[in-house]
Write an enzyme that holds these catalytic residues in place. Structure first.
Site, PDB file in Angstrom:
ATOM      1  N   GLU A  98       9.709  -1.550   0.211  1.00 35.85           N
ATOM      2  CA  GLU A  98       8.725  -0.632   0.424  1.00 35.85           C
ATOM      3  C   GLU A  98       7.637  -1.295   1.460  1.00 35.85           C
ATOM      4  O   GLU A  98       7.451  -2.570   1.501  1.00 35.85           O
ATOM      5  CB  GLU A  98       7.877  -0.421  -0.762  1.00 35.85           C
ATOM      6  CG  GLU A  98       6.675   0.819  -0.715  1.00 35.85           C
ATOM      7  CD  GLU A  98       7.156   2.087  -0.122  1.00 35.85           C
ATOM      8  OE1 GLU A  98       7.423   2.062   1.170  1.00 35.85           O
ATOM      9  OE2 GLU A  98       6.897   3.178  -0.654  1.00 35.85           O
ATOM     10  N   ASP A  99       6.938  -0.590   2.276  1.00 36.94           N
ATOM     11  CA  ASP A  99       5.901  -1.289   3.245  1.00 36.94           C
ATOM     12  C   ASP A  99       4.806  -1.748   2.393  1.00 36.94           C
ATOM     13  O   ASP A  99       4.106  -2.829   2.649  1.00 36.94           O
ATOM     14  CB  ASP A  99       5.808  -0.242   4.348  1.00 36.94           C
ATOM     15  CG  ASP A  99       5.317   1.010   4.050  1.00 36.94           C
ATOM     16  OD1 ASP A  99       5.082   1.432   2.850  1.00 36.94           O
ATOM     17  OD2 ASP A  99       5.015   1.841   4.867  1.00 36.94           O
ATOM     18  N   ASP A 102      -0.097   1.106  -2.656  1.00 41.88           N
ATOM     19  CA  ASP A 102      -1.429   1.468  -2.681  1.00 41.88           C
ATOM     20  C   ASP A 102      -1.952   1.902  -4.053  1.00 41.88           C
ATOM     21  O   ASP A 102      -2.255   0.902  -4.733  1.00 41.88           O
ATOM     22  CB  ASP A 102      -1.735   2.434  -1.571  1.00 41.88           C
ATOM     23  CG  ASP A 102      -3.223   2.642  -1.161  1.00 41.88           C
ATOM     24  OD1 ASP A 102      -4.006   1.652  -1.352  1.00 41.88           O
ATOM     25  OD2 ASP A 102      -3.283   3.939  -0.653  1.00 41.88           O
ATOM     26  N   VAL A 152      -4.120  -0.290   6.917  1.00 45.38           N
ATOM     27  CA  VAL A 152      -3.413  -0.987   8.076  1.00 45.38           C
ATOM     28  C   VAL A 152      -2.293  -0.099   8.668  1.00 45.38           C
ATOM     29  O   VAL A 152      -1.922   0.863   8.281  1.00 45.38           O
ATOM     30  CB  VAL A 152      -2.902  -2.210   7.170  1.00 45.38           C
ATOM     31  CG1 VAL A 152      -4.048  -3.205   6.726  1.00 45.38           C
ATOM     32  CG2 VAL A 152      -1.910  -1.677   6.012  1.00 45.38           C
ATOM     33  N   ASP A 158       2.255   3.685   9.973  1.00 43.87           N
ATOM     34  CA  ASP A 158       1.915   4.568  11.105  1.00 43.87           C
ATOM     35  C   ASP A 158       0.122   4.896  10.914  1.00 43.87           C
ATOM     36  O   ASP A 158      -0.398   4.633   9.917  1.00 43.87           O
ATOM     37  CB  ASP A 158       2.529   5.776  11.002  1.00 43.87           C
ATOM     38  CG  ASP A 158       2.156   6.671   9.743  1.00 43.87           C
ATOM     39  OD1 ASP A 158       2.136   6.292   8.515  1.00 43.87           O
ATOM     40  OD2 ASP A 158       1.970   7.738   9.859  1.00 43.87           O
ATOM     41  N   ARG A 164       3.950   2.758  14.824  1.00 44.05           N
ATOM     42  CA  ARG A 164       4.874   1.919  13.687  1.00 44.05           C
ATOM     43  C   ARG A 164       5.622   0.934  14.323  1.00 44.05           C
ATOM     44  O   ARG A 164       6.087   0.071  13.826  1.00 44.05           O
ATOM     45  CB  ARG A 164       6.122   3.110  13.377  1.00 44.05           C
ATOM     46  CG  ARG A 164       5.429   4.051  12.267  1.00 44.05           C
ATOM     47  CD  ARG A 164       6.784   4.869  11.922  1.00 44.05           C
ATOM     48  NE  ARG A 164       6.243   6.192  11.025  1.00 44.05           N
ATOM     49  CZ  ARG A 164       5.882   6.039   9.942  1.00 44.05           C
ATOM     50  NH1 ARG A 164       5.790   5.289   9.094  1.00 44.05           N
ATOM     51  NH2 ARG A 164       5.538   7.337   9.285  1.00 44.05           N
TER      52      ARG A 164
HETATM   53  P1  5GP Z   1       0.675   4.757  -2.977  1.00 46.91           P
HETATM   54  O1  5GP Z   1       1.449   5.982  -3.266  1.00 46.91           O
HETATM   55  O2  5GP Z   1       1.028   3.520  -3.456  1.00 46.91           O
HETATM   56  O3  5GP Z   1      -0.709   5.331  -3.013  1.00 46.91           O
HETATM   57  O4  5GP Z   1       0.903   5.076  -1.380  1.00 46.91           O
HETATM   58  C1  5GP Z   1       2.200   4.499  -0.763  1.00 46.91           C
HETATM   59  C2  5GP Z   1       2.370   5.059   0.770  1.00 46.91           C
HETATM   60  O5  5GP Z   1       0.996   5.482   1.351  1.00 46.91           O
HETATM   61  C3  5GP Z   1       2.832   3.921   1.483  1.00 46.91           C
HETATM   62  O6  5GP Z   1       4.095   3.922   1.474  1.00 46.91           O
HETATM   63  C4  5GP Z   1       2.230   4.609   2.842  1.00 46.91           C
HETATM   64  O7  5GP Z   1       3.032   5.549   3.444  1.00 46.91           O
HETATM   65  C5  5GP Z   1       0.781   5.013   2.460  1.00 46.91           C
HETATM   66  N1  5GP Z   1      -0.263   4.077   2.787  1.00 46.91           N
HETATM   67  C6  5GP Z   1      -0.816   3.494   1.724  1.00 46.91           C
HETATM   68  N2  5GP Z   1      -1.773   2.553   2.269  1.00 46.91           N
HETATM   69  C7  5GP Z   1      -1.564   2.685   3.515  1.00 46.91           C
HETATM   70  C8  5GP Z   1      -2.143   1.940   4.776  1.00 46.91           C
HETATM   71  O8  5GP Z   1      -3.123   1.077   4.741  1.00 46.91           O
HETATM   72  N3  5GP Z   1      -1.540   2.210   5.897  1.00 46.91           N
HETATM   73  C9  5GP Z   1      -0.687   3.234   6.242  1.00 46.91           C
HETATM   74  N4  5GP Z   1      -0.082   3.297   7.619  1.00 46.91           N
HETATM   75  N5  5GP Z   1      -0.003   3.928   5.268  1.00 46.91           N
HETATM   76  C10 5GP Z   1      -0.444   3.675   4.030  1.00 46.91           C
END
Ligand code: 5GP
Length: 174
Positions: A98-99, A102, A152, A158, A164
Protein backbone atom coordinates in the site's frame (compact mmCIF):
# COMPACT_ATOMS: atom_id res chain seq x y z
CA UNK A 1 -2.08 23.18 -8.16
CA UNK A 2 1.23 23.21 -10.01
CA UNK A 3 4.23 20.97 -9.53
CA UNK A 4 6.20 23.99 -8.37
CA UNK A 5 3.81 24.25 -5.39
CA UNK A 6 5.32 21.02 -4.05
CA UNK A 7 7.98 20.93 -1.38
CA UNK A 8 10.12 17.80 -1.12
CA UNK A 9 9.43 15.77 2.02
CA UNK A 10 11.26 12.52 1.11
CA UNK A 11 13.65 12.68 -1.82
CA UNK A 12 14.44 9.93 -4.33
CA UNK A 13 17.73 8.85 -2.76
CA UNK A 14 16.15 8.41 0.67
CA UNK A 15 13.20 6.52 -0.85
CA UNK A 16 15.47 4.15 -2.73
CA UNK A 17 17.71 3.47 0.26
CA UNK A 18 14.76 2.62 2.49
CA UNK A 19 13.11 0.45 -0.19
CA UNK A 20 16.38 -1.51 -0.59
CA UNK A 21 16.29 -2.17 3.19
CA UNK A 22 12.65 -3.27 3.06
CA UNK A 23 13.47 -5.50 0.10
CA UNK A 24 16.22 -7.24 2.08
CA UNK A 25 14.02 -7.70 5.12
CA UNK A 26 11.09 -9.09 3.11
CA UNK A 27 13.38 -11.36 1.07
CA UNK A 28 14.74 -12.81 4.29
CA UNK A 29 11.29 -13.29 5.86
CA UNK A 30 9.80 -14.92 2.73
CA UNK A 31 12.77 -17.08 1.71
CA UNK A 32 10.84 -20.34 2.19
CA UNK A 33 7.39 -19.00 1.40
CA UNK A 34 5.09 -18.65 -1.60
CA UNK A 35 5.03 -14.86 -1.85
CA UNK A 36 2.09 -13.18 -3.57
CA UNK A 37 2.48 -9.39 -3.74
CA UNK A 38 -0.85 -7.58 -3.94
CA UNK A 39 -0.60 -3.91 -4.89
CA UNK A 40 -3.50 -1.60 -4.13
CA UNK A 41 -4.34 0.63 -7.07
CA UNK A 42 -3.80 3.20 -7.97
CA UNK A 43 -1.41 4.67 -5.43
CA UNK A 44 0.93 1.71 -4.88
CA UNK A 45 2.07 1.16 -8.46
CA UNK A 46 5.32 3.13 -8.18
CA UNK A 47 6.27 1.70 -4.79
CA UNK A 48 5.41 -1.83 -5.89
CA UNK A 49 7.55 -1.48 -9.02
CA UNK A 50 10.57 -0.46 -6.94
CA UNK A 51 9.95 -2.79 -3.99
CA UNK A 52 9.47 -5.86 -6.18
CA UNK A 53 12.80 -5.19 -7.89
CA UNK A 54 14.49 -4.93 -4.50
CA UNK A 55 13.45 -8.53 -3.70
CA UNK A 56 15.72 -11.51 -4.23
CA UNK A 57 12.92 -14.05 -3.72
CA UNK A 58 10.42 -15.27 -6.29
CA UNK A 59 6.96 -13.77 -6.18
CA UNK A 60 3.81 -13.22 -8.16
CA UNK A 61 2.46 -9.70 -8.61
CA UNK A 62 -1.22 -8.87 -8.75
CA UNK A 63 -3.32 -5.77 -8.23
CA UNK A 64 -6.54 -4.89 -6.50
CA UNK A 65 -8.32 -1.71 -7.54
CA UNK A 66 -10.12 0.14 -4.77
CA UNK A 67 -12.05 3.35 -4.68
CA UNK A 68 -13.39 4.95 -1.56
CA UNK A 69 -16.52 7.02 -1.62
CA UNK A 70 -16.66 10.62 -0.52
CA UNK A 71 -13.99 13.29 -0.62
CA UNK A 72 -10.75 12.44 -2.39
CA UNK A 73 -8.61 13.69 0.48
CA UNK A 74 -10.26 11.94 3.44
CA UNK A 75 -11.24 8.32 3.82
CA UNK A 76 -14.85 7.40 4.48
CA UNK A 77 -14.03 3.76 5.08
CA UNK A 78 -16.68 2.81 2.55
CA UNK A 79 -14.63 1.05 -0.06
CA UNK A 80 -15.51 -0.52 -3.38
CA UNK A 81 -13.42 -3.06 -5.27
CA UNK A 82 -13.21 -1.64 -8.79
CA UNK A 83 -10.90 -4.33 -10.15
CA UNK A 84 -10.35 -7.69 -8.46
CA UNK A 85 -7.28 -9.94 -8.26
CA UNK A 86 -6.66 -11.98 -11.38
CA UNK A 87 -5.79 -15.20 -9.50
CA UNK A 88 -6.83 -16.92 -6.25
CA UNK A 89 -4.67 -16.35 -3.14
CA UNK A 90 -5.83 -19.41 -1.21
CA UNK A 91 -2.85 -21.05 0.50
CA UNK A 92 -0.45 -18.28 -0.61
CA UNK A 93 1.69 -15.95 1.52
CA UNK A 94 0.10 -12.64 0.69
CA UNK A 95 1.87 -9.33 1.21
CA UNK A 96 -0.40 -6.34 0.61
CA UNK A 97 1.57 -3.38 -0.74
CA UNK A 98 0.00 0.00 0.00
CA UNK A 99 1.15 3.57 -0.55
CA UNK A 100 -0.13 5.07 2.69
CA UNK A 101 -2.12 4.11 5.76
CA UNK A 102 -3.95 7.09 7.12
CA UNK A 103 -7.08 6.30 9.19
CA UNK A 104 -6.61 2.56 8.58
CA UNK A 105 -10.22 2.20 7.41
CA UNK A 106 -9.31 1.12 3.87
CA UNK A 107 -6.84 -1.49 5.14
CA UNK A 108 -9.30 -2.84 7.70
CA UNK A 109 -11.82 -3.44 4.93
CA UNK A 110 -9.19 -5.01 2.75
CA UNK A 111 -7.85 -7.35 5.42
CA UNK A 112 -11.35 -8.57 6.21
CA UNK A 113 -12.01 -9.14 2.51
CA UNK A 114 -8.73 -10.95 1.81
CA UNK A 115 -9.03 -13.13 4.93
CA UNK A 116 -12.21 -14.69 3.53
CA UNK A 117 -10.10 -15.98 0.61
CA UNK A 118 -7.97 -18.13 2.98
CA UNK A 119 -4.37 -17.09 2.27
CA UNK A 120 -1.76 -19.06 4.28
CA UNK A 121 -0.46 -15.78 5.69
CA UNK A 122 -1.42 -12.14 5.27
CA UNK A 123 0.83 -9.17 6.01
CA UNK A 124 0.91 -5.48 5.15
CA UNK A 125 3.75 -3.41 3.74
CA UNK A 126 3.08 0.32 3.53
CA UNK A 127 5.44 2.97 2.27
CA UNK A 128 3.98 5.65 4.54
CA UNK A 129 2.09 5.62 7.83
CA UNK A 130 0.38 8.58 9.50
CA UNK A 131 -0.21 7.34 13.08
CA UNK A 132 -1.74 10.65 14.21
CA UNK A 133 -4.78 9.94 12.02
CA UNK A 134 -5.46 6.35 13.10
CA UNK A 135 -9.15 5.48 13.54
CA UNK A 136 -8.80 1.70 13.47
CA UNK A 137 -5.66 -0.23 14.34
CA UNK A 138 -4.37 -2.59 11.69
CA UNK A 139 -1.27 -4.76 12.05
CA UNK A 140 1.46 -3.26 9.85
CA UNK A 141 4.47 -5.55 9.40
CA UNK A 142 6.64 -3.37 7.18
CA UNK A 143 6.63 0.45 7.19
CA UNK A 144 8.82 2.61 4.96
CA UNK A 145 8.39 5.91 6.76
CA UNK A 146 6.25 7.22 9.60
CA UNK A 147 5.14 10.75 8.75
CA UNK A 148 3.28 13.55 10.45
CA UNK A 149 -0.25 14.54 9.52
CA UNK A 150 0.34 16.19 6.14
CA UNK A 151 -1.36 15.49 2.83
CA UNK A 152 1.43 14.06 0.70
CA UNK A 153 1.71 13.85 -3.06
CA UNK A 154 3.96 12.06 -5.57
CA UNK A 155 5.59 8.64 -5.94
CA UNK A 156 2.18 7.17 -6.78
CA UNK A 157 0.12 9.41 -4.51
CA UNK A 158 -2.21 11.82 -6.25
CA UNK A 159 -3.72 15.21 -5.90
CA UNK A 160 -7.02 15.05 -7.79
CA UNK A 161 -5.63 12.11 -9.79
CA UNK A 162 -2.57 14.09 -10.91
CA UNK A 163 1.08 14.20 -9.86
CA UNK A 164 1.36 10.42 -9.31
CA UNK A 165 4.44 10.49 -11.56
CA UNK A 166 6.35 12.99 -9.39
CA UNK A 167 9.43 10.93 -8.42
CA UNK A 168 9.60 12.04 -4.76
CA UNK A 169 7.16 12.45 -1.85
CA UNK A 170 6.16 16.05 -1.54
CA UNK A 171 3.55 18.18 0.10
CA UNK A 172 1.80 21.30 -1.02
CA UNK A 173 3.15 24.58 0.27
CA UNK A 174 0.35 27.04 0.85
P1 5GP B 1 -7.23 5.38 5.00
O1 5GP B 1 -8.39 4.51 4.69
O2 5GP B 1 -6.10 4.69 5.70
O3 5GP B 1 -7.65 6.63 5.72
O4 5GP B 1 -6.70 5.97 3.64
C1 5GP B 1 -6.06 5.24 2.71
C2 5GP B 1 -6.10 5.92 1.36
O5 5GP B 1 -6.39 7.34 1.44
C3 5GP B 1 -4.74 5.81 0.72
O6 5GP B 1 -4.59 4.60 0.02
C4 5GP B 1 -4.74 7.03 -0.19
O7 5GP B 1 -5.39 6.72 -1.41
C5 5GP B 1 -5.57 8.07 0.54
N1 5GP B 1 -4.70 8.98 1.30
C6 5GP B 1 -4.56 9.05 2.65
N2 5GP B 1 -3.67 9.99 3.01
C7 5GP B 1 -3.21 10.53 1.85
C8 5GP B 1 -2.25 11.55 1.54
O8 5GP B 1 -1.60 12.18 2.41
N3 5GP B 1 -2.05 11.81 0.22
C9 5GP B 1 -2.72 11.18 -0.77
N4 5GP B 1 -2.45 11.54 -2.04
N5 5GP B 1 -3.65 10.21 -0.53
C10 5GP B 1 -3.87 9.89 0.77
Amino acid sequence: MKRSDLEVLIDQAVLHRRIAELGEEISHDYRDKDLALVGILKGSFVFLADLSRALSVECTIDFLGLSSYGSSTTSSGVVQITSDLSAPIEGRDVLVVEDIIDTGLTMRYLLDNLTTRHPRSLRICTLLHKPARTKVEVPIHYTGFTIEDKFVIGYGLDYDNRFRNVPYIGHKVT
